[in-house]
Write an enzyme that holds these catalytic residues in place. Structure first.
Site, PDB file in Angstrom:
ATOM      1  N   CYS A 284       6.234  -1.548  -7.035  1.00  0.00           N
ATOM      2  CA  CYS A 284       5.756  -2.907  -6.738  1.00  0.00           C
ATOM      3  C   CYS A 284       4.405  -3.176  -7.402  1.00  0.00           C
ATOM      4  O   CYS A 284       4.035  -4.330  -7.604  1.00  0.00           O
ATOM      5  CB  CYS A 284       5.669  -3.125  -5.231  1.00  0.00           C
ATOM      6  SG  CYS A 284       4.579  -1.959  -4.382  1.00  0.00           S
TER       7      CYS A 284
ATOM      8  N   GLU B  56       2.218 -10.128   4.234  1.00  0.00           N
ATOM      9  CA  GLU B  56       2.046  -8.954   3.360  1.00  0.00           C
ATOM     10  C   GLU B  56       1.912  -7.666   4.161  1.00  0.00           C
ATOM     11  O   GLU B  56       2.561  -6.666   3.857  1.00  0.00           O
ATOM     12  CB  GLU B  56       0.812  -9.155   2.472  1.00  0.00           C
ATOM     13  CG  GLU B  56       0.628  -8.046   1.461  1.00  0.00           C
ATOM     14  CD  GLU B  56      -0.539  -8.304   0.516  1.00  0.00           C
ATOM     15  OE1 GLU B  56      -0.939  -7.360  -0.185  1.00  0.00           O
ATOM     16  OE2 GLU B  56      -1.051  -9.453   0.486  1.00  0.00           O
TER      17      GLU B  56
END
Length: 418
Positions: A52, A193
């Protein structure tokens, strides 16, 4: 060594999450890209690492193919190469690329220094490279040296100690009370997040019996499908809270969504609540309810900050271990340069031995032939020993090319392989 080692990298240091997401490669895409690189360019070995936070391509080639490979990647992802090129760093110097991969694999370039996931991500990338036969002698040796160095860092430094990210610190706190619970039900409320990071950390550590709930159902369903979690209706969040043993909340809200009123129908069982929200999503007086144990974001981040500090202090030790490992690896890789010459020399001497043997064997008995075979083979081993030692020593002095040329001329080795 089959060509020089080079690297291309796009990471969180220069590219946004959106850009990184567009370029990220899964296993099938990584393998397809490696095969396409092999078909298109003169490369001997390739490694693709995609997480990521970064997508990186390492390759062995005499040619600098950085921009060309980036354009190939852009084509595969149906992106404009001119738009993504500025986000890439191209490392064309061999030793710099080797050191960079070492440092990436140890977590020195991660968003959270010493990232615990990166060694396994590098192992997966290595396996994918091996699966498509793009990992040769150089990558095999390099990656195994990296994995061995990582073990030394774990054993000899505090660089991997503790949880240095909020998500890992959250799971570490949770693990402190897991022994007191029997197959606990875990509820994650909110998938911002931090909430998503916590979910991925739980999945990475293999935890089960996890339910997630989020105001946007589609986001919850997408993540649940990926991680094999359950999804609960956010409209029923209060009932889900009552049913769970551990609640991790990271909801954005002006007022707490979990209060003493929320838990008024709670059973006698102990519940553990972790609040990762700013402002708080769990009321600060929640522990006044019997059987409630609560942690807030400050407590979690204090743990993470302490672990991060220990890791930062260990960096000089880590760099020293990396330098030692690179030194040993470079000795090996330099010897790879002379390996073809050694094989040619052995072949040339063996050919001379066989030709001379053939001149006399007809006049000898079987017993005499056997003795002559042993004697001449032993002589060849002794003759080859000194040139091999001198070649390896020349490697360490950086003078291998000169000695290779001398041996080529003396024994006409180029003709031997023609």
């Amino acid at each position: 060594m089959h060509g020089l080692f080079k690297a291309l990298t796009i990471s969180h240091k220069k590219a946004s999450l959106q850009i990184r997401g567009q370029i990220a490669l899964n296993e099938d895409e990584s393998k397809a890209l490696m095969l396409k690189i092999r078909e298109t360019y003169d490369v001997s070995e390739v490694l693709v690492l995609s997480t990521c936070n970064r997508t990186e391509i390492y390759y062995c080639s005499e040619n600098d193919l950085g921009e060309s490979i980036i354009r190939l990647l852009a084509s595969q992802k149906v992106l404009s190469s001119n738009e993504i090129l500025p986000y890439f760093d191209i490392i064309s110097e061999h030793n710099e690329a080797v050191r960079y991969l070492f440092e990436v694999a140890m977590g020195l370039h991660s968003q959270v220094v010493g990232d615990l996931q990166i060694p396994n991500q590098v192992k997966h990338a290595y396996q994918w490279s091996a699966d498509v036969h793009m990992a040769g002698p150089f990558l095999h040796r390099l990656l195994h040296t990296i994995f061995f160095t990582n073990k030394k860092i774990v054993q000899e430094t505090s660089f991997r100690d503790g949880a240095a990210s909020t998500s890992y610190a959250t799971v570490e706190v949770m693990e402190s009370f897991l022994p007191m619970l029997n197959n606990p039900k875990i509820l994650v409320v909110g998938l911002g997040e931090i909430g998503e990071d916590v979910c991925r950390t739980l999945a990475d550590k293999g935890y089960k019996n996890i339910t997630i709930t989020n105001r946007t159902l589609e986001k919850a369903e997408k993540l649940a499908n990926e991680l094999n979690f359950e999804v609960a209706d956010y409209q029923l969040v209060n009932q889900n809270i009552l049913n769970a043993d551990i609640i991790i909340s990271s909801v954005r809200c002006e007022e707490p969504i979990i209060t003493k009123e929320t838990l008024k129908d709670k059973t006698l069982a102990v519940k553990y609540l972790i609040d990762l929200s700013v402002p708080n999503s769990i009321a600060t007086d929640i522990e006044e309810v019997a059987g409630i144990v609560a942690y807030n974001l400050d407590e979690i981040q204090r743990r993470a900050n302490e672990a991060l500090q220990r890791r930062m202090e260990a960096i000089p030790q880590v760099l020293h271990l990396i330098s030692d490992a690179i030194g040993e690896f470079n000795n090996w890789s330099q010897e790879m340069i002379v390996s073809p010459t050694i094989q040619k020399l052995k072949g040339a001497l063996e050919q001379i031995r066989k030709e001379e043997m053939a001149r006399f064997v007809k006049e000898l008995s079987e017993e005499e032939v056997e003795k002559m075979e042993k004697i001449t083979a032993s002589m060849m081993q002794k003759i080859i020993k000194l040139p091999v030692i001198q070649l390896k020593a020349a490697c360490k002095r950086g003078e291998a090319e000169t000695l290779i040329d001398v041996l080529n001329d003396l024994f006409n080795l180029e003709k031997q392989t023609a």
